[in-house]
Design an enzyme around this catalytic site. Structure first.
Site, short mmCIF file in Angstrom:
data_model
loop_
_atom_site.label_atom_id
_atom_site.label_comp_id
_atom_site.label_asym_id
_atom_site.label_seq_id
_atom_site.Cartn_x
_atom_site.Cartn_y
_atom_site.Cartn_z
N ARG A 235 0.85 -1.18 0.00
CA ARG A 235 0.00 0.00 0.00
C ARG A 235 0.89 1.24 0.00
O ARG A 235 1.94 1.27 0.67
CB ARG A 235 -0.90 0.03 1.24
CG ARG A 235 -2.11 -0.89 1.17
CD ARG A 235 -3.13 -0.42 0.13
NE ARG A 235 -4.30 -1.28 0.05
CZ ARG A 235 -4.44 -2.29 -0.80
NH1 ARG A 235 -3.48 -2.58 -1.66
NH2 ARG A 235 -5.56 -2.99 -0.83
N ASP A 259 4.45 0.07 -7.11
CA ASP A 259 3.19 -0.27 -7.75
C ASP A 259 2.02 0.34 -6.98
O ASP A 259 0.86 0.18 -7.37
CB ASP A 259 3.03 -1.81 -7.83
CG ASP A 259 1.86 -2.22 -8.69
OD1 ASP A 259 1.75 -1.71 -9.83
OD2 ASP A 259 1.02 -3.03 -8.23
#
Ligand code: COI
Length: 330
Positions: A235, A259
């Protein structure tokens, strides 16, 4: 029985169709809208809903669901950090997730991104595109020479460890909960500080909680080895992006594969072609050759998509029929 699936993409539709065909007793309706205060009314008359989103599902949305008598909510993703679970619990709503749609999908992606960082792929692509075929000065590093510090040894972290070991890298790990198998192998370090000191690569596979917000902050980067590589497909909130920028500028961090990004919601999975992105921190990171930013796609394989749809519908049906399910979060 009626289930409404929110946030449905075209590539998910064949799996919804297959599940529907196998469950004629259920009517599954699909909407591209994510669940929010505007779209929640669409759930009226349904027994349960399936959702896929990192956009917040706040208290007001859960309250409206209960008004519509919808108490079965099945997320198609792993993370539950965007949902106001405390409120949902108080309201008697049951929530499931899909914790194992494909741990390998995420693990493989993070390793492939790290390999690209280590091999200077982006720099070589730019040079080659300009017909500059020289090697120097972009000498690479080898994965088998790295000590990979894995933070979070849940399913995804463990899948990543397996791959890193296959490449011959040394692996150390940190988690509050110790996996018994890994414990036996003596892989765990006692503290994050120990992991920072031991690692030449740090990869984040922890969920977002209030305790790990900005886990990698200035103080954490200061404790790391010079030239460390940082990978995050967990996250975005796990990393203080400004502190990462400082660490990239100083060379403390050699490069990073991200990402996820802490303010990704208005950017990732949106078509922003031709538009100015109004986020200087994002733009700073995005412009760097040694930062690989991808739009939260580590999960995105055909296997994962199939499992997300199928398992979430199985769970939702189970909640509706029995009031309980596997992978029940609350
Ligand atoms: C998750 O499953 O938690 C993810 O991060 C995947 C994504 C589709 C939101």
């Amino acid at each position: 029985m009626k289930i409404l699936a929110y946030g449905v993409r075209d590539d998910e539709k064949p799996y919804f169709k297959t599940w529907q065909a196998a469950h004629p007793e259920v009517t599954v309706s699909l909407t591209p809208a994510i669940l929010d205060e505007h779209s929640v009314d669409e759930a009226a008359g349904c027994d349960g809903i399936s959702i896929l989103q990192t956009d917040p599902v706040g208290p007001a949305v859960f309250e409206r669901l209960v008004k519509e008598n919808v108490r079965a909510v099945s997320s198609r993703i792993v993370g539950t950090d965007a949902m106001a679970l405390d409120t949902a619990k108080k309201l008697g709503i049951k929530v499931t997730n899909v914790p194992a749609y494909s741990p390998a999908a995420i693990a493989e992606f993070t390793v492939s991104q790290l390999l690209q960082l280590l091999r200077n792929t982006r720099r070589f692509e730019a040079k080659i595109h300009a017909q500059d075929f020289r090697w120097a000065p972009d000498v690479s590093q080898e994965l088998n020479q790295q000590t990979v510090g894995v933070i979070g040894t849940g399913r995804i972290g463990r899948a990543a460890i397996k791959i890193y070991r296959g490449f011959g890298a040394k692996v150390v790990a940190y988690d509050v909960y110790h996996n018994p198998e890994l414990e036996k192998e003596g892989i765990y370090v006692d503290t994050l500080a120990d992991l920072y000191q031991a690692s030449t690569v740090i990869t984040l596979h922890a969920p977002a909680t209030k305790d790990d917000f900005h886990m990698l902050d200035q103080d954490a980067f200061d404790q790391m080895n010079d030239g460390v590589w940082i990978v995050n497909a967990g996250r975005g909130t796990l990393i203080d992006s400004q502190a990462l920028i400082t660490a990239l500028d100083s060379g403390k961090v050699a490069g990073s594969a991200l990402d996820t990004y802490e303010k990704e919601l208005p950017i990732f999975n949106h078509d922003l072609r031709g538009q100015q992105i109004d986020d200087p921190t994002f733009n700073n990171l995005f412009a760097r050759e040694n930062v690989l930013m991808t739009p939260h796609i580590a999960f995105y394989t055909n296997m994962a998509v199939k499992n997300m749809v199928t398992v979430s519908l199985d769970h939702n049906l189970s909640l509706i029929q029995t009031g309980a399910s596997e992978d029940q979060v609350i």
